[in-house]
Scaffold this active site. Sequence first.
Site, PDB file in Angstrom:
ATOM      1  CD  GLU A 203      -2.796  -1.220  -0.028  1.00  0.00           C
ATOM      2  OE1 GLU A 203      -3.179  -0.149  -0.544  1.00  0.00           O
ATOM      3  OE2 GLU A 203      -3.081  -2.341  -0.505  1.00  0.00           O
ATOM      4  CD  GLU A 248      -2.892  -4.195  -6.932  1.00  0.00           C
ATOM      5  OE1 GLU A 248      -3.026  -5.084  -6.068  1.00  0.00           O
ATOM      6  OE2 GLU A 248      -2.832  -2.990  -6.653  1.00  0.00           O
TER       7      GLU A 248
END
Length: 304
Positions: A203, A248
Amino acid sequence: MHHAAARMGCLIKQPIDATFRASTVVATRTQGTHAASQLGLLHPVHLQQEQRLVCTHAAQAGQPVHTTPTVSREHRVKRLRGLSADDFRHPLDQQNTSIVRALPGMELIAKTLMGPVAEQVLLLENIATSLKTGPDQLPTIHNLLLEAAEVLQMEPPELYVRQNPMPNAYTLAITGHKPFIVIHTSLLELLTLPELQAVIAHELGHLKCDHGLWLTIANVLASGTVSLLPLISGTVEDALLRWLRAAELTCDRAALLVAQDPTVVIGALMKLAGGSPMFAHELSVDAFLQQACSTVRLMLCKGC
């Protein structure tokens, strides 16, 4: 870090396959022991300026997050001076970010989603129903954040823990407010401390690479708070899907830089795909990697 469907709701028709991401992590490995050299990402100057950082709250590999950690000053992680996002950004991320920003209508979508009222609702909805970590609140998890931010050479955002049975973590960037990360309590039960830190580092990678705006849009769409179906064309949907996949991959690299052990990152992906605290002792990273290789071969056969 979790499944794309959790981020994009009905917008995304295809998931970001955890096995594909695991195979990508493996593909970046070399014989080097340093996380950066494993990835082949950093310029020599960063390798020369690397320092060692004592992580007093880091847990030993395999230790569940819900047990009291055994503090060991012998467990160290690398600290890389001058680390920039472009040092580990996946090429597809850079390419697809440019494409998304250039799409007509994206500014309208962002403005519609992230107006002052929507931002305030989104902010309060998250921080008013979660626990903010800190020195006096979940300090072990807070220190995992601080250590990961130190490795990635960035200011740590706020980190909240929210009660939710779906293992997930997400990042939100609100205008006029410090960016923050939210992790669900189910992750604390599912992952070891090193795996949880890898999720946090993933994150942080989004923030390091300025993914905040598009991730916030994705999370708002997933929540169902705002309907944008009339504004979303097939072109925009496809572009966002490609961007999410590429983003990602970049953030899995950030997780690997912090974890410095590919099995930790792959283990987290494996558990997010189908792990269970009750059967954690029966999970096999090797078997998951074999499954990942089979997935990639199948994708190649289908011309994906």
